[in-house]
Each structure stands twice: as structure tokens, then as C-alpha cells.
Scaffold this active site. Sequence first.
Site, PDB file in Angstrom:
ATOM      1  N   ASP A 161      -0.135   1.349   8.466  1.00 31.02           N
ATOM      2  CA  ASP A 161       0.807   1.767   7.441  1.00 31.02           C
ATOM      3  C   ASP A 161       1.549   3.061   7.797  1.00 31.02           C
ATOM      4  O   ASP A 161       1.923   3.826   6.918  1.00 31.02           O
ATOM      5  CB  ASP A 161       0.000   1.958   6.135  1.00 31.02           C
ATOM      6  CG  ASP A 161       0.895   2.128   4.927  1.00 31.02           C
ATOM      7  OD1 ASP A 161       2.021   1.629   4.965  1.00 31.02           O
ATOM      8  OD2 ASP A 161       0.470   2.766   3.950  1.00 31.02           O
TER       9      ASP A 161
ATOM     10  N   CYS B  78       0.075 -19.549  -5.392  1.00 33.15           N
ATOM     11  CA  CYS B  78       0.441 -18.903  -6.657  1.00 33.15           C
ATOM     12  C   CYS B  78       0.744 -19.950  -7.729  1.00 33.15           C
ATOM     13  O   CYS B  78       0.564 -19.696  -8.923  1.00 33.15           O
ATOM     14  CB  CYS B  78       1.665 -18.000  -6.468  1.00 33.15           C
ATOM     15  SG  CYS B  78       1.289 -16.423  -5.673  1.00 33.15           S
TER      16      CYS B  78
ATOM     17  N   CYS C 202       1.818 -19.790 -11.821  1.00 28.96           N
ATOM     18  CA  CYS C 202       1.348 -18.532 -12.426  1.00 28.96           C
ATOM     19  C   CYS C 202       2.418 -17.440 -12.359  1.00 28.96           C
ATOM     20  O   CYS C 202       3.051 -17.236 -11.320  1.00 28.96           O
ATOM     21  CB  CYS C 202       0.084 -18.059 -11.706  1.00 28.96           C
ATOM     22  SG  CYS C 202      -0.574 -16.508 -12.338  1.00 28.96           S
TER      23      CYS C 202
ATOM     24  N   CYS D 202       1.521 -11.676 -12.853  1.00 24.89           N
ATOM     25  CA  CYS D 202       1.955 -10.365 -12.328  1.00 24.89           C
ATOM     26  C   CYS D 202       3.344  -9.997 -12.842  1.00 24.89           C
ATOM     27  O   CYS D 202       3.604  -8.845 -13.208  1.00 24.89           O
ATOM     28  CB  CYS D 202       1.919 -10.361 -10.798  1.00 24.89           C
ATOM     29  SG  CYS D 202       2.934 -11.631 -10.004  1.00 24.89           S
TER      30      CYS D 202
ATOM     31  N   CYS E 217      -0.421   2.271  -8.976  1.00 24.71           N
ATOM     32  CA  CYS E 217      -0.552   1.323 -10.084  1.00 24.71           C
ATOM     33  C   CYS E 217      -1.231   0.063  -9.559  1.00 24.71           C
ATOM     34  O   CYS E 217      -0.922  -0.392  -8.455  1.00 24.71           O
ATOM     35  CB  CYS E 217       0.828   0.978 -10.645  1.00 24.71           C
ATOM     36  SG  CYS E 217       0.788  -0.263 -11.955  1.00 24.71           S
TER      37      CYS E 217
ATOM     38  N   CYS F 265      -0.352  -5.321 -11.308  1.00 31.14           N
ATOM     39  CA  CYS F 265      -0.069  -6.674 -10.796  1.00 31.14           C
ATOM     40  C   CYS F 265      -1.246  -7.262 -10.022  1.00 31.14           C
ATOM     41  O   CYS F 265      -1.338  -8.478  -9.861  1.00 31.14           O
ATOM     42  CB  CYS F 265       1.209  -6.701  -9.962  1.00 31.14           C
ATOM     43  SG  CYS F 265       1.111  -5.820  -8.398  1.00 31.14           S
TER      44      CYS F 265
END
Length: 308
Positions: A130, A184, A187, A190, A237, A240
Site C-alpha cells: 500500500d 455479490c 445484495c 453496502c 470507516c 460497508c
Amino acid sequence: MNRSMLSQQIKTEAKRLGFLSCGISKAEFLEEEAPRLEHWLNKNMHGEMGYMENHFDKRLDPRLLVDGAKSVISLLLNYYPENVQIEGTYKVSKYAYGNDYHHVIKSKLRELQEFISAEIGEVNGRAFVDSAPVLDKAWASKSGLGWIGKNSNLLTQQVGSFYFIAELIVDLELVYDTPVTDHCGTCTACIDACPTNAIVEPYVVDGSKCISYFTIELKNEIPSSVKGMLDDWIFGCDVCQDVCPWNRFSKPHQEPLFDPNPKLLSMSKKDWEEITDDVFKIIFKKSAVKRTKLTGLKRNIDFVKNTK
């Protein structure tokens, strides 16, 4: 040693070092990601993260980062905590509970690189955590470690998404894994749960609307347009991820360096509002939270407190 045997040995060693999983893909130009990245930047979804505009070509082609690169070895490291913060307090993203992941993972990657060199001789390669223009999630997806979900995180059926992604890019030809399918389905948990509507459409996150952006990346004042929307988050955060059904399979990590200072988990809103420089240095001594410095953290606390 043949490619198949070496590839398997690399995966076995990665497991021994504590990585959740390891996948390998061919180092080549990311054709599908190129137009997506260009569109995302053109729409200014990176906000004030100007560094995202740099090294566009390198982000899409690992051979520009490592001479003679032939393989991208992608690795996942679990950070899901056993215990979380008390209810009703200001919230810190789970990835920042313990020691800064950059340092923890870098040392593991160095060990893996040394293992490969010990097995077959000197290898030209670089470790990435990263901190360079590498599209981590795209490579992990190509390597079969999961699929990129509607919240733009890498998701894995067995373990969810609470993990870090890292890479070794090497000039070795190895056996390449194949991508997995998207699970997914219909759905939209998120998308529905995002407090700032940052997931502007399935699989597209406007980074400049994300709570993590406001509380970590943004150096100026948090805009009044998100007044009352930060949901008590003061560093990052997890919304999600918390609502994603696949994360019901998350299991606590086994990495002691990711364990939080116990004080962090028990801090009340009053404790956060009265935090001193000394307390900040003790609790976040080696944490990624140091990125905001105490002044940034206080800015976030004041914004959340005063904009209910």
C-alpha cells in the site's frame, strides 16, 4: 526446481508466515482496469488525493516497477479483531487498532523474499504494501484470492474482507491462479448502508465522499455538506464491511502485533474529547492513527460532536 513445485512452496511458506492466503498472477498490463481508473480520475473521485494521479502507467503495469517482472504474488493478512470498541463511543476503523500494518507486513514479505532466494538463488523483486502505485485489489482478484465487491473491497467467501493486501513482484515465471466468480448477487447492503452515499453505483466508490477520506486523507476542514453523516467515525470507516454478509465468516486474527492497546477499546466519548498528547502517544504509539496526528483526530472529534 520446476515452476509448479516452487509456486506451491511459496504458498506454503506464506501460510507459515501467517498470511491468510497467497495467489499468483502473470505480471502484465491491466487492460480492464485502465479505462476504469481513467474514468475515476477524470470524475475527480480521488478528491484531494493528488498522488492517485501520479504514475498512471506504473499503476497498470508491474513491469514498469520491477525490471523483467514475470509474476505478481498477492498475499492477504487478516486483521479482524477478537474484541471491538465499546458501544456508543467515537469509532476507529478496525485495521488501525494495532501496530501500523505497513511495518508488520513488510517484515513478513522480506522473509518470504529471502525464502525464495534461498530456494533458487538471487531473485529480482520488490515488496509492496500500500505504499507504491500498485492496484492491490486488482492483482489479488486476478490471483484468485477473491472478487472485487460492490463496495470496491476484495471479498472472499470463506473469510469476508477484513484483511490487508500486499504483493511481491518478481522476475520468476510461476504457475498462475485463475480469478474466482463474483458472489455479490443482488445484495446492496453496502450501498444502502453507506452514511455519505459514497458508493455511487455498484462497484464504484467516490473516494472524495468516503468517511475514510474525510477523517484521514483530507487535510483541510471537513465540509459542512457531510454534517451529521459521519456516524461517530473519527478515523476511517467500516460500515460497508460491517454490513457485508460475507463478513459473518470473519474470524479473529492470530497476529499479536495487531492487538489493540486495551485502553482504546474502553474509551468513552468523554475520554476521546479529553485526550491529551501523552495519552495519544501511549495508545497509538505504533498505530496508523498517528497519520492524522492528535490535531487531526481532534478536528474529527470536534466535527462529529458539533454536527449532530
